[in-house]
Design a protein around this motif. Sequence first.
Motif, PDB file in Angstrom:
ATOM      1  N   ARG A   2     -13.957  -7.144   5.762  1.00 20.07           N
ATOM      2  CA  ARG A   2     -13.379  -8.489   5.745  1.00 20.07           C
ATOM      3  C   ARG A   2     -12.349  -8.628   4.622  1.00 20.07           C
ATOM      4  O   ARG A   2     -12.174  -7.703   3.828  1.00 20.07           O
ATOM      5  N   GLN A   3     -11.668  -9.767   4.577  1.00 16.85           N
ATOM      6  CA  GLN A   3     -10.624 -10.021   3.593  1.00 16.85           C
ATOM      7  C   GLN A   3     -10.850 -11.374   2.910  1.00 16.85           C
ATOM      8  O   GLN A   3     -11.486 -12.249   3.481  1.00 16.85           O
TER       9      GLN A   3
ATOM     10  N   MET C   1     -10.510  -5.864  12.433  1.00 17.48           N
ATOM     11  CA  MET C   1      -9.582  -5.286  11.458  1.00 17.48           C
ATOM     12  C   MET C   1      -8.823  -4.134  12.121  1.00 17.48           C
ATOM     13  O   MET C   1      -9.401  -3.335  12.830  1.00 17.48           O
ATOM     14  N   ARG C   2      -7.523  -4.087  11.884  1.00 16.56           N
ATOM     15  CA  ARG C   2      -6.734  -3.003  12.475  1.00 16.56           C
ATOM     16  C   ARG C   2      -5.583  -2.594  11.553  1.00 16.56           C
ATOM     17  O   ARG C   2      -5.367  -3.243  10.520  1.00 16.56           O
ATOM     18  N   THR C  35      -3.493 -12.116   8.465  1.00 20.10           N
ATOM     19  CA  THR C  35      -3.820 -11.829   7.058  1.00 20.10           C
ATOM     20  C   THR C  35      -3.887 -10.316   6.883  1.00 20.10           C
ATOM     21  O   THR C  35      -4.357  -9.621   7.781  1.00 20.10           O
ATOM     22  N   GLY C  36      -3.431  -9.824   5.731  1.00 20.21           N
ATOM     23  CA  GLY C  36      -3.505  -8.376   5.539  1.00 20.21           C
ATOM     24  C   GLY C  36      -2.779  -7.928   4.304  1.00 20.21           C
ATOM     25  O   GLY C  36      -2.434  -8.739   3.431  1.00 20.21           O
ATOM     26  N   LEU C  37      -2.560  -6.620   4.232  1.00 11.87           N
ATOM     27  CA  LEU C  37      -1.863  -6.026   3.098  1.00 11.87           C
ATOM     28  C   LEU C  37      -0.801  -5.065   3.620  1.00 11.87           C
ATOM     29  O   LEU C  37      -1.111  -4.141   4.368  1.00 11.87           O
ATOM     30  N   LEU C  38       0.447  -5.315   3.213  1.00 13.00           N
ATOM     31  CA  LEU C  38       1.554  -4.434   3.587  1.00 13.00           C
ATOM     32  C   LEU C  38       1.861  -3.505   2.430  1.00 13.00           C
ATOM     33  O   LEU C  38       1.993  -3.957   1.289  1.00 13.00           O
ATOM     34  N   HIS C 134       2.914   0.538   5.965  1.00 13.26           N
ATOM     35  CA  HIS C 134       1.536   0.533   6.454  1.00 13.26           C
ATOM     36  C   HIS C 134       0.977  -0.877   6.313  1.00 13.26           C
ATOM     37  O   HIS C 134       1.130  -1.510   5.268  1.00 13.26           O
ATOM     38  N   LEU C 135       0.356  -1.346   7.382  1.00 14.94           N
ATOM     39  CA  LEU C 135      -0.190  -2.703   7.387  1.00 14.94           C
ATOM     40  C   LEU C 135      -1.646  -2.618   7.803  1.00 14.94           C
ATOM     41  O   LEU C 135      -1.985  -1.945   8.785  1.00 14.94           O
ATOM     42  N   ILE C 136      -2.511  -3.287   7.043  1.00 12.61           N
ATOM     43  CA  ILE C 136      -3.925  -3.351   7.399  1.00 12.61           C
ATOM     44  C   ILE C 136      -4.350  -4.813   7.318  1.00 12.61           C
ATOM     45  O   ILE C 136      -3.912  -5.532   6.427  1.00 12.61           O
ATOM     46  N   GLY C 137      -5.163  -5.239   8.268  1.00 13.81           N
ATOM     47  CA  GLY C 137      -5.595  -6.633   8.267  1.00 13.81           C
ATOM     48  C   GLY C 137      -6.011  -7.040   9.651  1.00 13.81           C
ATOM     49  O   GLY C 137      -6.484  -6.230  10.438  1.00 13.81           O
ATOM     50  N   GLU C 138      -5.758  -8.323   9.973  1.00  9.77           N
ATOM     51  CA  GLU C 138      -6.109  -8.758  11.330  1.00  9.77           C
ATOM     52  C   GLU C 138      -5.364 -10.029  11.715  1.00  9.77           C
ATOM     53  O   GLU C 138      -4.789 -10.691  10.885  1.00  9.77           O
TER      54      GLU C 138
END
Lengths: 138, 138, 138
Positions: A2-3, C1-2, C35-38, C134-138
Amino acid sequence: MRQASTTIEIGTSGPGLVDFTGDVARWVGEQGFETGLLTLFCRHTSCSLLIQENAAPAARRDLERFFARIAPEGEGYEHDDEGPDDMPAHLRAALSQVQLSIPLVGARLALGTWQGIFLFEHRRAPHRRQVALHLIGE
Amino acid sequence: MRQASTTIEIGTSGPGLVDFTGDVARWVGEQGFETGLLTLFCRHTSCSLLIQENAAPAARRDLERFFARIAPEGEGYEHDDEGPDDMPAHLRAALSQVQLSIPLVGARLALGTWQGIFLFEHRRAPHRRQVALHLIGE
Amino acid sequence: MRQASTTIEIGTSGPGLVDFTGDVARWVGEQGFETGLLTLFCRHTSCSLLIQENAAPAARRDLERFFARIAPEGEGYEHDDEGPDDMPAHLRAALSQVQLSIPLVGARLALGTWQGIFLFEHRRAPHRRQVALHLIGE
């Protein structure tokens, strides 16, 4: 997995390093993650982030003097509409960091014993600064 | 989606760049991820991380000389209880990085052909240095 | 999450800052994350990444001049097989960043109003540069 995310506001009163490790650790603790990655992102171009010595105020003052010396005011900068301290602020930000990521292991940030998280203010006037925090893990 | 983390210990013997790309790539390979994000975090304030030229030892020596010149010893630092090489070490760490994140694509780190991962030791005495590694992905 | 990843190619024509915020924001938007992290990772050792002032071209020129002054050509570098601009390029890259991570909140990058994402070219000849995203989140 989760985030969580938030924004921390930090008040500054002129050039120098502001330790906000406690604010960061408190928020991270409240999210209840065991393992993950914390990212801090400074939303400005005239202040920056730095991980440095948390115990010696003298080291902090030497750091501030060094950045003032390496990117000084009064160098005939072309960009000076916002005052003589503006362009040096951009340069000092470019030499340090705008973003930091810290692993979270066993519910604790992987900071070393002597590492603190600092906002590095480069402008002379007081400012309200925003640092975006993002946590991913579980 | 899953995570893995570890700590790599690196022995240093005075100022300079230590290539530990192999150690990092080996551990990442063992985790069996196809895609993800690797974060390296240096748990010290007097050494740092740098991604640089992996093929030319002369470039490495020029880098070491440059950092010694830009943040030299003997500048009348206020913080000198731990020796004349301590404050310059903090300054050189502030100018380089304490943290690096590298995407993992097709089970390989997205490093360019000429990029190596280095620990940059800034102290004169030998040290055991810890770099925390965190991998998230699948 | 992807996760999602890609590589952006940027053409450069000599030393200077190239704003590619639009390319990054466009690709991120297409991935449809909330939402995520780039993470952006520069796959070279003679150019780098910088988040800086997106509105004032004069600030950009001052930044370019500052890096040219702080790590100048013609300093008697040992590594010079690739020309006089090669070693200064490595030094300027070491002083700035090879990697940036930016949180994504409410489907938008957490960039401040005045922050742009720049590739900082340090070589004189035109180059094709690769930045891994690279992107991680959802």
